[in-house]
Design a protein around this motif. Structure first.
Motif, PDB file in Angstrom:
ATOM      1  N   MET A   1       0.690  -1.157   0.431  1.00 32.92           N
ATOM      2  CA  MET A   1       0.397  -0.510  -0.294  1.00 32.92           C
ATOM      3  C   MET A   1       1.383   1.227  -0.110  1.00 32.92           C
ATOM      4  SD  MET A   1      -2.012   1.433   2.862  1.00 32.92           S
ATOM      5  CE  MET A   1      -4.067   0.984   2.486  1.00 32.92           C
ATOM      6  N   THR A   2       0.323   2.141  -0.724  1.00 33.44           N
ATOM      7  CA  THR A   2       1.273   3.220  -1.301  1.00 33.44           C
ATOM      8  C   THR A   2       0.220   4.786  -0.567  1.00 33.44           C
ATOM      9  OG1 THR A   2       3.256   2.652  -2.616  1.00 33.44           O
ATOM     10  CG2 THR A   2       2.763   5.037  -1.983  1.00 33.44           C
ATOM     11  N   ARG A   3       0.407   5.661   0.185  1.00 36.90           N
ATOM     12  CA  ARG A   3      -0.332   7.126   0.028  1.00 36.90           C
ATOM     13  C   ARG A   3       0.460   7.889  -0.093  1.00 36.90           C
ATOM     14  NH1 ARG A   3      -4.627   6.513   2.831  1.00 36.90           N
ATOM     15  NH2 ARG A   3      -5.797   5.287   4.195  1.00 36.90           N
ATOM     16  N   LYS A   4       0.199   8.711  -0.827  1.00 36.81           N
ATOM     17  CA  LYS A   4       0.778  10.184  -1.249  1.00 36.81           C
ATOM     18  C   LYS A   4       0.369  11.571  -0.849  1.00 36.81           C
ATOM     19  CE  LYS A   4       3.086  11.861  -4.703  1.00 36.81           C
ATOM     20  NZ  LYS A   4       2.757  11.796  -6.513  1.00 36.81           N
ATOM     21  N   TYR A   5       1.062  12.146  -0.248  1.00 32.32           N
ATOM     22  CA  TYR A   5       0.414  13.875   0.350  1.00 32.32           C
ATOM     23  C   TYR A   5       1.141  14.161  -0.445  1.00 32.32           C
ATOM     24  CZ  TYR A   5      -0.700  10.515   4.212  1.00 32.32           C
ATOM     25  OH  TYR A   5      -1.946   9.620   4.901  1.00 32.32           O
ATOM     26  N   LEU A   6       0.091  15.850   0.021  1.00 38.47           N
ATOM     27  CA  LEU A   6       0.653  17.102  -0.508  1.00 38.47           C
ATOM     28  C   LEU A   6       1.539  18.132   0.399  1.00 38.47           C
ATOM     29  CD1 LEU A   6      -1.539  17.825  -3.716  1.00 38.47           C
ATOM     30  CD2 LEU A   6       0.841  17.025  -4.061  1.00 38.47           C
ATOM     31  N   VAL A   7       2.408  18.300   0.814  1.00 38.36           N
ATOM     32  CA  VAL A   7       3.191  19.267   1.755  1.00 38.36           C
ATOM     33  C   VAL A   7       3.450  20.229   1.464  1.00 38.36           C
ATOM     34  CG1 VAL A   7       4.613  19.304   3.424  1.00 38.36           C
ATOM     35  CG2 VAL A   7       3.723  16.878   2.723  1.00 38.36           C
ATOM     36  N   THR A   8       3.054  21.028   2.114  1.00 36.10           N
ATOM     37  CA  THR A   8       3.743  22.670   2.435  1.00 36.10           C
ATOM     38  C   THR A   8       4.559  23.394   2.639  1.00 36.10           C
ATOM     39  OG1 THR A   8       1.875  23.972   3.320  1.00 36.10           O
ATOM     40  CG2 THR A   8       1.549  23.348   1.205  1.00 36.10           C
ATOM     41  N   MET A  10       8.457  22.746   2.084  1.00 35.81           N
ATOM     42  CA  MET A  10       9.598  22.612   2.296  1.00 35.81           C
ATOM     43  C   MET A  10      10.310  22.951   0.802  1.00 35.81           C
ATOM     44  SD  MET A  10       7.926  18.171   1.638  1.00 35.81           S
ATOM     45  CE  MET A  10       7.459  18.254   0.421  1.00 35.81           C
ATOM     46  N   SER A  11      11.293  23.002   1.377  1.00 35.04           N
ATOM     47  CA  SER A  11      12.735  23.713   0.300  1.00 35.04           C
ATOM     48  C   SER A  11      13.848  23.070   0.163  1.00 35.04           C
ATOM     49  CB  SER A  11      12.083  25.493   1.109  1.00 35.04           C
ATOM     50  OG  SER A  11      12.899  24.711   2.301  1.00 35.04           O
ATOM     51  N   ASP A  35       9.779  14.045  -2.201  1.00 27.25           N
ATOM     52  CA  ASP A  35      10.442  14.833  -3.643  1.00 27.25           C
ATOM     53  C   ASP A  35       9.170  16.467  -3.125  1.00 27.25           C
ATOM     54  OD1 ASP A  35      10.676  16.236  -5.869  1.00 27.25           O
ATOM     55  OD2 ASP A  35       9.707  14.864  -7.199  1.00 27.25           O
ATOM     56  N   VAL A  36      11.012  16.871  -2.616  1.00 27.33           N
ATOM     57  CA  VAL A  36      10.670  18.643  -2.318  1.00 27.33           C
ATOM     58  C   VAL A  36      10.156  19.513  -3.580  1.00 27.33           C
ATOM     59  CG1 VAL A  36      12.345  20.808  -1.608  1.00 27.33           C
ATOM     60  CG2 VAL A  36      13.002  18.724  -0.347  1.00 27.33           C
ATOM     61  N   ALA A  37      11.073  18.984  -4.866  1.00 29.92           N
ATOM     62  CA  ALA A  37      10.268  20.363  -5.787  1.00 29.92           C
ATOM     63  C   ALA A  37       9.056  19.707  -5.899  1.00 29.92           C
ATOM     64  CB  ALA A  37      11.066  19.738  -7.349  1.00 29.92           C
ATOM     65  N   ALA A  38       8.288  18.825  -5.930  1.00 27.07           N
ATOM     66  CA  ALA A  38       6.710  18.756  -5.787  1.00 27.07           C
ATOM     67  C   ALA A  38       6.106  18.575  -5.243  1.00 27.07           C
ATOM     68  CB  ALA A  38       6.756  17.192  -6.653  1.00 27.07           C
TER      69      ALA A  38
END
Length: 70
Positions: A1-8, A10-11, A35-38
């Protein structure tokens, strides 16, 4: 199982390391890819608890965007 999150917020590599450290401590997690860039965090494992994963990201000092995909 994989979960993906959008995180604000990060730099840099330190951001990725902080999130990886916190999320890796959640029960069932077998891998974390940041993935910091994404602005994304992918978490692999078994029986992953969405609320605990989100809390771990917040504990690391970052904000999870409203959408996450399983």
């Amino acid at each position: 199982m994989t979960r993906k999150y959008l995180v604000t917020g990060m730099s840099c590599g330190h951001c990725a390391a902080s999130i990886t450290e916190e999320v890796s401590q959640v029960s069932g997690v077998t891998g974390v890819e940041v993935d910091v860039a994404a602005g994304s965090v992918a978490v692999g494992g078994t029986d992953l608890d969405d609320a605990r994963l989100r809390a771990a990201i917040v504990e690391a000092g970052y904000e999870v965007a409203a959408g996450a995909t399983a």
